[in-house]
Design a protein around this motif. Structure first.
Motif, PDB file in Angstrom:
ATOM      1  N   GLY A 395       0.774  -1.177  -0.032  1.00 53.64           N
ATOM      2  CA  GLY A 395      -0.068  -0.099  -0.033  1.00 53.64           C
ATOM      3  C   GLY A 395       0.611   1.177   0.217  1.00 53.64           C
ATOM      4  N   GLY A 396       1.942   1.344   0.640  1.00 57.97           N
ATOM      5  CA  GLY A 396       2.848   2.250   0.838  1.00 57.97           C
ATOM      6  C   GLY A 396       3.434   2.666  -0.650  1.00 57.97           C
ATOM      7  N   ALA A 397       3.891   1.357  -1.247  1.00 57.50           N
ATOM      8  CA  ALA A 397       4.546   1.500  -2.559  1.00 57.50           C
ATOM      9  C   ALA A 397       3.390   2.239  -3.639  1.00 57.50           C
ATOM     10  CB  ALA A 397       5.033  -0.034  -3.105  1.00 57.50           C
ATOM     11  N   VAL A 398       2.202   1.968  -3.767  1.00 59.34           N
ATOM     12  CA  VAL A 398       1.565   2.491  -4.796  1.00 59.34           C
ATOM     13  C   VAL A 398       1.263   4.057  -4.319  1.00 59.34           C
ATOM     14  CG1 VAL A 398       0.554   0.204  -5.510  1.00 59.34           C
ATOM     15  CG2 VAL A 398      -0.624   1.794  -3.544  1.00 59.34           C
ATOM     16  N   ARG A 399       1.169   4.341  -3.165  1.00 61.43           N
ATOM     17  CA  ARG A 399       1.132   5.456  -2.691  1.00 61.43           C
ATOM     18  C   ARG A 399       2.170   6.573  -2.949  1.00 61.43           C
ATOM     19  NH1 ARG A 399      -0.613   2.873   2.232  1.00 61.43           N
ATOM     20  NH2 ARG A 399      -2.957   2.976   2.333  1.00 61.43           N
ATOM     21  N   GLY A 400       3.419   5.944  -3.036  1.00 62.72           N
ATOM     22  CA  GLY A 400       4.537   6.767  -3.327  1.00 62.72           C
ATOM     23  C   GLY A 400       4.404   7.274  -4.758  1.00 62.72           C
ATOM     24  N   ALA A 401       3.889   6.559  -5.537  1.00 59.64           N
ATOM     25  CA  ALA A 401       3.402   7.020  -6.966  1.00 59.64           C
ATOM     26  C   ALA A 401       2.350   7.850  -7.350  1.00 59.64           C
ATOM     27  CB  ALA A 401       3.140   5.808  -7.947  1.00 59.64           C
ATOM     28  N   GLY A 402       1.552   8.142  -6.102  1.00 56.19           N
ATOM     29  CA  GLY A 402       0.520   8.894  -6.273  1.00 56.19           C
ATOM     30  C   GLY A 402      -0.909   8.286  -6.199  1.00 56.19           C
ATOM     31  N   ASP A 403      -0.920   6.875  -6.163  1.00 60.58           N
ATOM     32  CA  ASP A 403      -1.867   6.158  -6.232  1.00 60.58           C
ATOM     33  C   ASP A 403      -2.750   6.016  -4.785  1.00 60.58           C
ATOM     34  OD1 ASP A 403      -4.159   4.370  -6.816  1.00 60.58           O
ATOM     35  OD2 ASP A 403      -2.792   2.681  -7.400  1.00 60.58           O
ATOM     36  N   THR A 404      -3.622   6.859  -4.483  1.00 53.04           N
ATOM     37  CA  THR A 404      -4.122   7.170  -3.102  1.00 53.04           C
ATOM     38  C   THR A 404      -5.613   6.732  -3.095  1.00 53.04           C
ATOM     39  OG1 THR A 404      -4.430   9.474  -3.557  1.00 53.04           O
ATOM     40  CG2 THR A 404      -2.349   8.733  -2.830  1.00 53.04           C
ATOM     41  N   VAL A 405      -6.262   6.863  -4.192  1.00 50.97           N
ATOM     42  CA  VAL A 405      -7.901   6.687  -4.054  1.00 50.97           C
ATOM     43  C   VAL A 405      -8.137   5.068  -3.995  1.00 50.97           C
ATOM     44  CG1 VAL A 405     -10.015   6.641  -5.269  1.00 50.97           C
ATOM     45  CG2 VAL A 405      -8.140   8.630  -5.623  1.00 50.97           C
ATOM     46  N   PHE A 406      -7.537   4.042  -4.638  1.00 54.56           N
ATOM     47  CA  PHE A 406      -7.952   2.914  -4.339  1.00 54.56           C
ATOM     48  C   PHE A 406      -7.759   2.445  -2.989  1.00 54.56           C
ATOM     49  CE2 PHE A 406      -6.813  -1.665  -4.000  1.00 54.56           C
ATOM     50  CZ  PHE A 406      -7.748  -2.181  -4.676  1.00 54.56           C
ATOM     51  N   PRO A 407      -6.481   2.652  -2.312  1.00 51.33           N
ATOM     52  CA  PRO A 407      -6.132   2.315  -1.129  1.00 51.33           C
ATOM     53  C   PRO A 407      -7.223   2.831  -0.031  1.00 51.33           C
ATOM     54  CG  PRO A 407      -4.321   2.762  -2.027  1.00 51.33           C
ATOM     55  CD  PRO A 407      -5.214   3.415  -3.071  1.00 51.33           C
ATOM     56  N   ALA A 408      -7.904   4.107  -0.339  1.00 52.36           N
ATOM     57  CA  ALA A 408      -8.951   4.536   0.610  1.00 52.36           C
ATOM     58  C   ALA A 408     -10.013   3.748   0.566  1.00 52.36           C
ATOM     59  CB  ALA A 408      -8.883   6.160   0.212  1.00 52.36           C
ATOM     60  N   VAL A 409     -10.426   3.756  -0.807  1.00 52.70           N
ATOM     61  CA  VAL A 409     -11.763   3.164  -1.003  1.00 52.70           C
ATOM     62  C   VAL A 409     -11.800   1.555  -0.527  1.00 52.70           C
ATOM     63  CG1 VAL A 409     -13.404   2.569  -2.628  1.00 52.70           C
ATOM     64  CG2 VAL A 409     -12.187   4.624  -2.708  1.00 52.70           C
ATOM     65  N   TRP A 410     -10.766   0.769  -0.593  1.00 53.32           N
ATOM     66  CA  TRP A 410     -10.646  -0.522  -0.521  1.00 53.32           C
ATOM     67  C   TRP A 410     -10.751  -0.723   1.247  1.00 53.32           C
ATOM     68  CZ3 TRP A 410     -12.273  -4.924  -2.071  1.00 53.32           C
ATOM     69  CH2 TRP A 410     -11.586  -6.194  -1.493  1.00 53.32           C
ATOM     70  N   THR A 411      -9.930   0.099   1.746  1.00 55.33           N
ATOM     71  CA  THR A 411      -9.777   0.038   3.134  1.00 55.33           C
ATOM     72  C   THR A 411     -10.968   0.466   4.035  1.00 55.33           C
ATOM     73  OG1 THR A 411      -7.489   0.584   3.099  1.00 55.33           O
ATOM     74  CG2 THR A 411      -8.535   0.795   5.338  1.00 55.33           C
ATOM     75  N   MET A 412     -11.866   1.379   3.322  1.00 53.86           N
ATOM     76  CA  MET A 412     -12.989   1.762   3.991  1.00 53.86           C
ATOM     77  C   MET A 412     -14.008   0.663   3.872  1.00 53.86           C
ATOM     78  SD  MET A 412     -15.350   5.088   3.348  1.00 53.86           S
ATOM     79  CE  MET A 412     -13.922   6.205   3.284  1.00 53.86           C
ATOM     80  N   PHE A 413     -14.030  -0.020   2.571  1.00 56.82           N
ATOM     81  CA  PHE A 413     -15.068  -1.049   2.302  1.00 56.82           C
ATOM     82  C   PHE A 413     -14.907  -2.305   3.405  1.00 56.82           C
ATOM     83  CE2 PHE A 413     -15.578  -5.315   0.526  1.00 56.82           C
ATOM     84  CZ  PHE A 413     -17.102  -5.210   0.411  1.00 56.82           C
ATOM     85  N   CYS A 414     -13.348  -2.617   3.478  1.00 59.99           N
ATOM     86  CA  CYS A 414     -13.140  -3.778   4.216  1.00 59.99           C
ATOM     87  C   CYS A 414     -13.356  -3.691   5.966  1.00 59.99           C
ATOM     88  CB  CYS A 414     -11.724  -4.218   4.026  1.00 59.99           C
ATOM     89  SG  CYS A 414     -11.375  -4.894   2.547  1.00 59.99           S
ATOM     90  N   ALA A 415     -12.860  -2.091   6.269  1.00 60.11           N
ATOM     91  CA  ALA A 415     -13.000  -1.846   7.729  1.00 60.11           C
ATOM     92  C   ALA A 415     -14.331  -2.129   8.251  1.00 60.11           C
ATOM     93  CB  ALA A 415     -12.216  -0.684   8.110  1.00 60.11           C
TER      94      ALA A 415
END
Length: 495
Positions: A395-415
């Protein structure tokens, strides 16, 4: 003297294990110092009053949940610094740092408004009068530390984003020592030389110690930026509010902040629900989560390192090198968590003793309940910890590229879908959602805790799988936070 802003994050070969460790080890130690201070908070509070220990986790988690959107913006500063420094734009990197500080000012205003609402908020949780009073006191004290907490995250990005993680480590060490020293002084009180008497403030003292430690961190960063690279690029020249940069930072950073908020808010609600099962169950869960955070430090450092190194490679136009870094960091993290997981399963006693001490602050019933519940909860931690490595590092790796929307949506759904709602059903009953009870709402004590922690484990496992799939998919390789068009090399590889 610090190095110029455009230098690579280390002198080691790009994508190598040595480069990864050169960046990750100081970050892991840095995060470790903060976590050690948090563990000291809880350990001191356990010896002061078990009610304070039970209250510290829900109140601290609520503060962190509300602060998370601002912290997400601050953490994203490191990505902006990494990519702009690698692309030869240190002035834009400096501007991003200061927009993070301006976001911290907004955080301070938000928390000032929350102080008078703390009482009704925690009374609604229904944790009993003694725990509720402690929760309100701790939360209100932490509220006044929102500005330095959020600002320190943004200021650290100037050094972490350029790979100068030893500076971040030194600052966090100093802040952690301040926190631990003030914990002892303000929780228990003391008579200082010269006859100065410091009262025992209890859990409010723990909150004040945490807030003041972040004040120290900000002061050290402000001083450090008057030297080295900060002086070379005249970083204070960029302290003005920059609307265009702020918009870019918010567009990338807010999803990260919402990701954190979804995670922390879900864990906060989870703990509130566990607290309804009983004070002993809440204390055991608090203990397990704190030991988890302490042993998870290497993975957190690796996740931060992945963000920095991927950001630097994207700025250079070499995302293919970043791929190797992500998998390498994951392998190292899994190996580390296998060791700590074995300790949780086979030798939890010495870890629990850190909190219990001689047991004098507990009644016989409380002590028996803690020893009956906490070791089992640590087995849950061991079960989900490997999947947590995939979630944090990739998750940190993809955010380093600026890919931040998917991690937010997926984490919210799972949590919320896999942890909060099932736990709510198990503790309070399915009728709340118009569902048949099916045993939900009837579980109390340890039975309820087993169900709640099974839901928590399902959530973390799902996030780990999701982040792995996103990383393997490779969409992040064509992303960038740089102004203007993406790097042509990155675009070609992504296509």
């Amino acid at each position: 003297m610090d190095a110029p802003a455009s230098l690579p994050p280390s002198s080691h070969p790009a994508g190598s294990l040595r480069e990864l460790l050169a960046v990750a080890v100081p970050l892991a130690l840095s995060t470790g110092s903060v976590s050690v201070a948090q563990v000291a908070d809880r350990a001191f509070l356990a010896r002061y009053d078990p009610a304070a220990l039970a209250a510290s986790m829900p109140a601290g988690m609520l503060q962190w949940a509300v602060l998370s959107p601002f912290l997400g913006v601050g953490m994203t500063v490191g990505t902006f610094v990494a990519q702009n420094a690698a692309a030869g734009h240190p002035g834009r990197a400096a501007a991003a740092v200061w927009q993070g500080v301006w976001a911290a000012v907004a955080a301070a205003l938000c928390f000032a408004a929350l102080v008078p609402l703390a009482g009704p908020l925690f009374e609604f949780a229904g944790h009993g009068p003694e725990v509720t009073r402690a929760e309100v006191s701790y939360f209100q004290t932490l509220c006044w530390g929102a500005l330095p907490t959020a600002a320190s995250f943004a200021l650290s990005g100037f050094y972490a984003g350029r790979g100068r993680t030893s500076v971040v480590m030194a600052v966090n060490f100093a802040a952690a020592l301040t926190n631990v020293g003030l914990d002892w002084l303000l929780i228990f009180g003391a008579r200082l030389p010269g006859g100065i008497e410091v009262p025992a403030y209890g859990i409010a003292g723990a909150g004040a110690a945490t807030a003041l430690s972040f004040v120290v961190a900000c002061g050290l960063y402000f001083f450090a930026m008057t030297r080295g690279a900060g002086r070379a690029i005249r970083i204070y020249h960029y302290a003005r509010f920059d609307p265009a940069m702020m918009r870019r930072l918010l567009r990338t950073g807010l999803p990260t902040g919402l990701n954190m908020a979804a995670d922390v808010a879900a864990l906060t609600v989870f703990l509130f629900l566990v607290g309804r099962l009983g004070r002993n169950e809440l204390a055991a869960s608090t203990l397990a989560f704190n030991l988890n955070s302490l042993c998870f430090l290497p993975a957190i450092g690796l996740g931060h390192a992945s963000t920095i190194l991927v950001g630097h490679r994207i700025g250079e136009g070499r995302p293919h090198v970043a791929i190797r870094t992500g998998w390498l960091a994951t392998a190292v993290g899994v190996a580390g968590m296998a060791v700590s997981g074995a300790i949780f399963v086979f030798a939890p006693g010495p870890l629990i003793d850190l909190y219990v001490g001689d047991g004098s602050s507990f009644t016989a019933g409380e002590l028996a309940a803690l020893w009956a519940t906490a070791p089992a909860l640590l087995k849950f931690v061991a079960a989900y910890s490997v999947f947590d490595v995939f979630a944090v590092v990739l998750g940190g790796a993809v955010r380093g590229a600026g890919d931040t929307v998917f991690p937010a949506v997926w984490t919210m759904f799972c949590a919320w879908g896999l942890m909060v709602v099932p736990t709510f059903w198990g503790v309070l009953g399915g009728e709340t959602f118009g569902l048949p009870a099916l045993g939900g709402g009837e579980w109390t004590g340890r039975d309820g805790v087993w169900w709640a922690w099974a839901c928590c484990t399902a959530y973390i496992v799902a996030v780990g799988f999701g982040m792995t799939a996103r990383y393997v998919g490779g969409k992040w390789r064509g992303m960038s936070v740089l102004e203007g068009d993406r790097q042509p090399e990155a675009r070609a590889e992504a296509g």
